[in-house]
Design a protein around this motif. Structure first.
Motif, PDB file in Angstrom:
ATOM      1  N   VAL A  29      40.332  40.968  36.634  1.00 19.22           N
ATOM      2  CA  VAL A  29      39.297  39.938  36.756  1.00 19.22           C
ATOM      3  C   VAL A  29      37.926  40.496  36.383  1.00 19.22           C
ATOM      4  O   VAL A  29      37.060  39.767  35.935  1.00 19.22           O
ATOM      5  CB  VAL A  29      39.291  39.363  38.191  1.00 19.22           C
ATOM      6  N   SER A  30      37.746  41.805  36.482  1.00 22.67           N
ATOM      7  CA  SER A  30      36.438  42.393  36.177  1.00 22.67           C
ATOM      8  C   SER A  30      36.056  42.257  34.705  1.00 22.67           C
ATOM      9  O   SER A  30      34.881  42.324  34.368  1.00 22.67           O
ATOM     10  CB  SER A  30      36.394  43.859  36.609  1.00 22.67           C
ATOM     11  N   ILE A  31      37.017  42.054  33.806  1.00 27.95           N
ATOM     12  CA  ILE A  31      36.678  41.860  32.390  1.00 27.95           C
ATOM     13  C   ILE A  31      36.800  40.397  31.958  1.00 27.95           C
ATOM     14  O   ILE A  31      36.615  40.075  30.789  1.00 27.95           O
ATOM     15  CB  ILE A  31      37.537  42.750  31.468  1.00 27.95           C
ATOM     16  N   LEU A  32      37.072  39.513  32.906  1.00 27.33           N
ATOM     17  CA  LEU A  32      37.249  38.098  32.587  1.00 27.33           C
ATOM     18  C   LEU A  32      36.038  37.473  31.891  1.00 27.33           C
ATOM     19  O   LEU A  32      36.213  36.740  30.908  1.00 27.33           O
ATOM     20  CB  LEU A  32      37.608  37.319  33.854  1.00 27.33           C
ATOM     21  N   PRO A  33      34.800  37.718  32.315  1.00 33.65           N
ATOM     22  CA  PRO A  33      33.666  37.099  31.609  1.00 33.65           C
ATOM     23  C   PRO A  33      33.619  37.448  30.116  1.00 33.65           C
ATOM     24  O   PRO A  33      33.344  36.593  29.283  1.00 33.65           O
ATOM     25  CB  PRO A  33      32.442  37.641  32.350  1.00 33.65           C
ATOM     26  N   ALA A 132      37.087  32.949  38.515  1.00 31.94           N
ATOM     27  CA  ALA A 132      37.805  33.691  39.555  1.00 31.94           C
ATOM     28  C   ALA A 132      36.980  34.829  40.129  1.00 31.94           C
ATOM     29  O   ALA A 132      37.009  35.064  41.336  1.00 31.94           O
ATOM     30  CB  ALA A 132      39.121  34.225  38.992  1.00 31.94           C
ATOM     31  N   ASN A 133      36.222  35.518  39.285  1.00 33.20           N
ATOM     32  CA  ASN A 133      35.444  36.654  39.777  1.00 33.20           C
ATOM     33  C   ASN A 133      34.348  36.235  40.749  1.00 33.20           C
ATOM     34  O   ASN A 133      33.907  37.021  41.568  1.00 33.20           O
ATOM     35  CB  ASN A 133      34.857  37.459  38.617  1.00 33.20           C
ATOM     36  N   VAL A 137      38.115  35.547  43.913  1.00 32.44           N
ATOM     37  CA  VAL A 137      38.249  36.928  44.380  1.00 32.44           C
ATOM     38  C   VAL A 137      37.512  37.165  45.699  1.00 32.44           C
ATOM     39  O   VAL A 137      38.088  37.758  46.618  1.00 32.44           O
ATOM     40  CB  VAL A 137      37.814  37.926  43.287  1.00 32.44           C
ATOM     41  N   PRO A 138      36.252  36.705  45.864  1.00 38.59           N
ATOM     42  CA  PRO A 138      35.580  36.966  47.145  1.00 38.59           C
ATOM     43  C   PRO A 138      36.333  36.429  48.373  1.00 38.59           C
ATOM     44  O   PRO A 138      36.477  37.156  49.356  1.00 38.59           O
ATOM     45  CB  PRO A 138      34.213  36.293  46.976  1.00 38.59           C
ATOM     46  N   PRO A 139      36.846  35.180  48.341  1.00 35.64           N
ATOM     47  CA  PRO A 139      37.619  34.744  49.504  1.00 35.64           C
ATOM     48  C   PRO A 139      38.865  35.602  49.754  1.00 35.64           C
ATOM     49  O   PRO A 139      39.230  35.844  50.901  1.00 35.64           O
ATOM     50  CB  PRO A 139      38.013  33.301  49.171  1.00 35.64           C
TER      51      PRO A 139
END
Length: 177
Positions: A29-33, A132-133, A137-139
């Motif tokens: 998810v960290s590379i999703l943007p 999602a990021n 992801v935070p929840p």
């Protein structure tokens, strides 16, 4: 980072390890943007924005600036909701709607119109699970009871921000900015 290390009196190794741990927890998810921005360029090359503009032109009279601004901001938010990121939606909406329907015919300042359009898309980011990021992801990391709790909390802010973007762009164009 220097300020954080001084405030917490932690060693640089702690910061490095915690950053890696957080990135590992988030995973891909960290590379999703970045991936979504690439997808936006592909949609723009496929001329999706031009199709949207054709639909808008069928509904909105050619001289109704407010309706074009409304359609621009609405399109940006909806496309952001679908794509999950305003950077992915921007190339599509800017090339298909903003430039041909607002900037060129009304002689609008492109920098002003572009930044307001881009940030209007942020209201869509606040209310989509596709971001999602930010929203999923935070929840999960915080073990929240409701996985959509962040989105529900952000919804009234998103609607307010979006409305203000529409009014701001329209007013700035009318005032000649």
């Amino acid at each position: 980072m220097v300020v954080a290390l001084r405030l917490t009196r932690a060693k640089a190794r702690v910061m490095w390890n915690e950053g890696r741990r957080l990135n590992d927890a988030m995973g891909a998810v960290s590379i999703l943007p970045q991936l979504l921005a690439s997808l936006g360029v592909i949609f723009a090359a496929a001329k999706v924005g031009e199709l949207i503009a054709q639909g808008i032109n069928k509904v909105v009279p050619g001289d109704n600036l407010f309706m074009f601004v409304l359609a621009n901001c609405f399109g940006m938010s909806i496309f952001t909701i679908v794509m999950g990121n305003s950077f992915a939606a921007f190339p599509v909406i800017a090339s298909g709607v903003l430039v041909p329907l607002i900037i060129k015919p009304f002689g609008v300042n492109p920098e002003m119109a572009a930044i307001i359009t881009l940030t209007a898309g942020a209201s869509g980011t606040l209310i989509t699970p596709m971001a999602a990021n930010f929203n999923i992801v935070p929840p999960a990391l915080l073990n929240m009871r409701n996985q959509y709790g962040v989105i529900k909390f952000q919804l009234p802010f998103a609607v307010t921000i979006w409305s203000l973007h529409v009014l701001l762009m329209w007013a700035m164009i009318k005032l000649g900015f």
